[in-house]
Design a protein around this motif. Structure first.
Motif, short mmCIF file in Angstrom:
data_model
loop_
_atom_site.label_atom_id
_atom_site.label_comp_id
_atom_site.label_asym_id
_atom_site.label_seq_id
_atom_site.Cartn_x
_atom_site.Cartn_y
_atom_site.Cartn_z
N MET A 197 5.48 10.42 10.27
CA MET A 197 4.50 11.41 9.82
C MET A 197 3.16 11.28 10.56
O MET A 197 2.21 11.99 10.25
CB MET A 197 4.27 11.29 8.31
N HIS A 198 3.11 10.36 11.54
CA HIS A 198 1.89 10.17 12.35
C HIS A 198 0.69 9.84 11.47
O HIS A 198 -0.42 10.35 11.68
CB HIS A 198 1.59 11.41 13.19
N LYS A 199 0.92 8.98 10.49
CA LYS A 199 -0.15 8.60 9.57
C LYS A 199 -1.23 7.78 10.27
O LYS A 199 -2.40 7.80 9.90
CB LYS A 199 0.45 7.79 8.41
N GLY A 200 -0.83 7.02 11.30
CA GLY A 200 -1.82 6.25 12.03
C GLY A 200 -2.18 4.92 11.40
O GLY A 200 -3.23 4.35 11.70
N THR A 201 -1.32 4.43 10.49
CA THR A 201 -1.58 3.15 9.86
C THR A 201 -0.24 2.50 9.52
O THR A 201 0.82 3.01 9.88
CB THR A 201 -2.45 3.33 8.60
N SER A 202 -0.28 1.37 8.83
CA SER A 202 0.93 0.62 8.50
C SER A 202 0.87 0.17 7.04
O SER A 202 -0.18 0.24 6.40
CB SER A 202 1.06 -0.60 9.40
N GLN A 203 2.01 -0.31 6.54
CA GLN A 203 2.04 -0.83 5.18
C GLN A 203 1.03 -1.98 5.03
O GLN A 203 0.30 -2.06 4.04
CB GLN A 203 3.45 -1.33 4.81
N LYS A 204 1.01 -2.86 6.03
CA LYS A 204 0.09 -4.01 5.98
C LYS A 204 -1.36 -3.56 5.86
O LYS A 204 -2.12 -4.09 5.05
CB LYS A 204 0.29 -4.86 7.23
N ASN A 205 -1.74 -2.57 6.65
CA ASN A 205 -3.12 -2.08 6.61
C ASN A 205 -3.43 -1.41 5.28
O ASN A 205 -4.54 -1.55 4.74
CB ASN A 205 -3.37 -1.10 7.75
N GLN A 206 -2.46 -0.65 4.76
CA GLN A 206 -2.66 0.03 3.48
C GLN A 206 -2.86 -0.97 2.34
O GLN A 206 -3.72 -0.80 1.48
CB GLN A 206 -1.45 0.92 3.17
N ILE A 207 -2.05 -2.02 2.36
CA ILE A 207 -2.17 -3.05 1.32
C ILE A 207 -3.52 -3.75 1.43
O ILE A 207 -4.21 -3.97 0.43
CB ILE A 207 -1.02 -4.07 1.45
N ALA A 208 -3.92 -4.09 2.66
CA ALA A 208 -5.19 -4.79 2.86
C ALA A 208 -6.36 -3.93 2.37
O ALA A 208 -7.29 -4.44 1.73
CB ALA A 208 -5.37 -5.12 4.34
N ALA A 209 -6.31 -2.63 2.64
CA ALA A 209 -7.38 -1.73 2.20
C ALA A 209 -7.45 -1.68 0.67
O ALA A 209 -8.53 -1.73 0.08
CB ALA A 209 -7.16 -0.33 2.77
N ASN A 246 3.19 -2.70 -5.89
CA ASN A 246 3.30 -3.74 -6.90
C ASN A 246 2.63 -5.05 -6.51
O ASN A 246 2.71 -6.03 -7.25
CB ASN A 246 4.78 -4.00 -7.22
N LEU A 247 1.96 -5.08 -5.38
CA LEU A 247 1.25 -6.29 -4.99
C LEU A 247 -0.05 -6.44 -5.78
O LEU A 247 -0.67 -5.47 -6.15
CB LEU A 247 0.95 -6.27 -3.49
#
Length: 247
Positions: A197-209, A246-247
């Motif tokens: 979807m060309h979101k421009g981010t990752s799961q790791k970055n989303q969690i960190a934010a 769930n983190l």
């Protein structure tokens, strides 16, 4: 590459415009300071695309930057678009010749930062201006010792990453000012779906934010889109999104 002419500069702006366009949604999502209006990516992308489309490159760096500056001012949308347009105008003012070496470019970027800052009534730390200022400083530190543009720009990346990361420290300031909840568009916790979807981010970055928001004492609302995985990735999408939330 030790010299920049107008065609090379135009190529850099064009590539940058495409990259910002690809990351538009992500930039909108992380736009929470100083005003959480969620349109920084949209406005910046539109302004940059208008500047590239409206300018005709020439061999001269000065002439090309002048054309880009005029087109950016005409296309500017929102605060981020105005800041970018003023930045390009300052860059144009700092480019006095047909070709630029690294030390010329560093001086022009400093002038561009000053022009962009002067255009804002109440400039704040922790915004795109802070990152631009750090880039100008980083370029100035290396310009006289590094004649190659590829090496110079590469050497500034670490400073830029640190500057960008430091902007999240303003979350505590936002909380103290009364902002107690942030709404973020997670969309998916699957890196594969995010790439599609060309979101421009990752799961790791989303969690960190999300964790930074909670550490600042704010409530966090995350939004995801159940159908994004389609038939092939629906289970992966659901499972990895649940893991992230769930983190």
């Amino acid at each position: 590459m030790t010299v920049l002419d107008g065609y090379k500069l135009y190529g850099f702006f064009s590539a940058g415009s495409r990259r910002v366009g690809e990351s538009r949604a992500y930039l909108d999502d992380i736009n929470v300071f100083p005003v959480p209006d969620g349109d920084t990516g949209t406005n910046l992308s539109s302004t940059m695309a208008g500047a590239v489309a409206g300018a005709v490159p020439e061999a001269s760096a000065s002439s090309t930057l002048g054309a880009l500056a005029d087109a950016a001012l005409i296309s500017a949308r929102g605060n981020s678009g105005v800041i970018f347009a003023q930045f390009v105008s300052g860059l144009s003012e700092g480019a006095a010749s047909a070709e630029m070496k690294t030390h010329d470019f560093a001086r022009a970027v400093r002038r561009a930062y000053e022009r962009a800052k002067a255009a804002i009534t109440d400039p704040r730390d922790g915004t795109m201006l802070s990152v631009i200022e750090e880039w100008a400083r980083s370029l100035a530190r290396g310009a006289h010792d590094v004649p190659n543009f590829v090496d110079l720009i590469g050497a500034t990346r670490g400073d830029l990453r640190r500057s960008l990361a430091s902007t999240t420290e303003r979350l505590a300031e936002l909380r103290a000012a009364g902002l107690d909840r942030l709404h973020l568009g997670l969309e998916s916790g699957s890196d594969e779906v995010l790439r599609l979807m060309h979101k421009g981010t990752s799961q790791k970055n989303q969690i960190a934010a999300g964790l930074k928001v909670k550490e600042a004492g704010m409530e966090l609302s995350e939004y995801w889109m159940p159908g994004l995985g389609g038939q092939q990735l629906s289970e992966t999408h659901a499972r990895q999104t649940a893991a992230a939330l769930n983190l």
